[in-house]
Design a protein around this motif. Structure first.
Motif, PDB file in Angstrom:
ATOM      1  N   GLY A  64       0.821  -1.308  -0.353  1.00  0.00           N
ATOM      2  CA  GLY A  64       0.160  -0.112  -0.208  1.00  0.00           C
ATOM      3  C   GLY A  64       1.019   1.233   0.447  1.00  0.00           C
ATOM      4  N   ALA A  65       1.774   0.939   1.237  1.00  0.00           N
ATOM      5  CA  ALA A  65       2.769   2.352   0.827  1.00  0.00           C
ATOM      6  C   ALA A  65       3.584   2.577  -0.763  1.00  0.00           C
ATOM      7  N   ILE A  66       4.344   1.300  -1.262  1.00  0.00           N
ATOM      8  CA  ILE A  66       4.643   1.769  -2.431  1.00  0.00           C
ATOM      9  C   ILE A  66       3.523   1.772  -3.587  1.00  0.00           C
ATOM     10  N   LEU A  67       2.516   1.637  -3.479  1.00  0.00           N
ATOM     11  CA  LEU A  67       1.129   1.908  -4.371  1.00  0.00           C
ATOM     12  C   LEU A  67       0.933   3.460  -4.232  1.00  0.00           C
ATOM     13  N   LEU A  68       0.810   3.498  -3.199  1.00  0.00           N
ATOM     14  CA  LEU A  68       0.303   5.225  -2.494  1.00  0.00           C
ATOM     15  C   LEU A  68       1.584   6.132  -3.127  1.00  0.00           C
ATOM     16  N   SER A  69       3.168   5.627  -3.215  1.00  0.00           N
ATOM     17  CA  SER A  69       3.709   6.433  -3.602  1.00  0.00           C
ATOM     18  C   SER A  69       3.799   6.614  -5.030  1.00  0.00           C
ATOM     19  N   ILE A  70       3.760   5.166  -5.841  1.00  0.00           N
ATOM     20  CA  ILE A  70       4.336   4.938  -7.569  1.00  0.00           C
ATOM     21  C   ILE A  70       2.896   6.111  -7.793  1.00  0.00           C
ATOM     22  N   MET A  71       1.729   6.482  -7.446  1.00  0.00           N
ATOM     23  CA  MET A  71       0.751   6.538  -7.823  1.00  0.00           C
ATOM     24  C   MET A  71       0.795   8.169  -8.117  1.00  0.00           C
ATOM     25  N   VAL A  72       0.825   8.469  -6.752  1.00  0.00           N
ATOM     26  CA  VAL A  72       1.090   9.734  -7.324  1.00  0.00           C
ATOM     27  C   VAL A  72       2.072  10.560  -7.663  1.00  0.00           C
ATOM     28  N   LEU A  73       3.773   9.916  -7.982  1.00  0.00           N
ATOM     29  CA  LEU A  73       4.454  10.409  -9.131  1.00  0.00           C
ATOM     30  C   LEU A  73       4.720  10.430 -10.254  1.00  0.00           C
ATOM     31  N   GLY A  74       3.354   8.857 -10.554  1.00  0.00           N
ATOM     32  CA  GLY A  74       2.895   9.078 -11.961  1.00  0.00           C
ATOM     33  C   GLY A  74       2.393   9.344 -12.287  1.00  0.00           C
ATOM     34  N   SER A  75       1.017  10.209 -11.721  1.00  0.00           N
ATOM     35  CA  SER A  75       0.180  11.075 -11.590  1.00  0.00           C
ATOM     36  C   SER A  75       1.328  12.516 -12.317  1.00  0.00           C
ATOM     37  N   ILE A  76       1.510  12.735 -10.883  1.00  0.00           N
ATOM     38  CA  ILE A  76       2.495  14.101 -11.753  1.00  0.00           C
ATOM     39  C   ILE A  76       3.668  13.956 -12.843  1.00  0.00           C
ATOM     40  N   GLY A 103      -6.460  10.578  -5.794  1.00  0.00           N
ATOM     41  CA  GLY A 103      -7.104  11.231  -4.892  1.00  0.00           C
ATOM     42  C   GLY A 103      -7.644  10.366  -3.478  1.00  0.00           C
ATOM     43  N   LEU A 104      -8.275   8.991  -4.111  1.00  0.00           N
ATOM     44  CA  LEU A 104      -8.737   8.001  -3.737  1.00  0.00           C
ATOM     45  C   LEU A 104      -7.992   7.292  -2.680  1.00  0.00           C
ATOM     46  N   VAL A 105      -6.639   6.955  -3.508  1.00  0.00           N
ATOM     47  CA  VAL A 105      -5.269   6.338  -2.787  1.00  0.00           C
ATOM     48  C   VAL A 105      -5.027   7.513  -1.443  1.00  0.00           C
ATOM     49  N   ALA A 106      -4.983   8.369  -1.602  1.00  0.00           N
ATOM     50  CA  ALA A 106      -4.989   9.428  -0.199  1.00  0.00           C
ATOM     51  C   ALA A 106      -5.782   9.053   0.973  1.00  0.00           C
ATOM     52  N   ILE A 107      -7.412   8.778   0.185  1.00  0.00           N
ATOM     53  CA  ILE A 107      -7.923   8.831   1.676  1.00  0.00           C
ATOM     54  C   ILE A 107      -7.844   6.581   1.856  1.00  0.00           C
TER      55      ILE A 107
END
Length: 155
Positions: A64-76, A103-107
């Motif tokens: 989950g931590a990896i997912l959050l990081s990659i999703m945010v960086l991938g979006s940017i 946004g949802l993965v941050a929630i």
């Protein structure tokens, strides 16, 4: 091929490859989450002990931590490459799905303390938002492949 043209193609295709990888990671994270739920809810004590030893909860948190990081960086990164290549962002289904998932993965991550305190409501919301993210990811994958196809056609 010039170096700038090579870099253009590399930057352009890193985002799609990263997002397809992330889609697989999402499915794996959800599988782990369902195993955590099974571990917590199974009435069979021997089965529970066996499942606890497999440490699904720790694996789920790590993924989950990896997912959050990659999703945010991938979006940017995806928005950055689009802006650099085109001088603007294209507001459409792909961008909106990606921003929604981010946004949802941050929630989802923010629900962790409530779930650790035993909130079943937080667990249920976490599960259903995860399903929604997978649905949005499917939509983003389709629209993303359409974008990749247009880029290839334009050469």
């Amino acid at each position: 091929m010039t170096l700038s043209k090579l870099l253009y193609w590399i930057y352009t295709f890193i985002h799609p490859v990263l997002m397809w990888t992330l889609f697989g990671i999402c499915i794996y994270a959800m599988t782990l989450g369902l195993k955590v739920r099974t571990t917590r809810t199974t009435p069979d004590k021997d089965l529970r002990k066996s499942l606890i030893k497999q440490r699904f909860n720790i694996k789920h948190h790590q993924i989950g931590a990896i997912l959050l990081s990659i999703m945010v960086l991938g979006s940017i990164g995806g928005m950055g490459v689009t802006y650099i290549n085109n001088g603007k962002l294209f507001v459409g289904a792909h961008l909106l799905a990606g921003l929604g998932m981010t946004g949802l993965v941050a929630i989802l991550a923010s629900l962790t303390p409530l779930m650790q305190r035993g909130s079943q409501t937080a667990r249920d919301v976490h599960l259903w938002l995860s399903v929604l993210i997978l649905g949005l990811f499917g939509w983003e994958a389709i629209t993303g492949m359409q974008i990749v196809q247009r880029i290839i056609e334009q050469g």
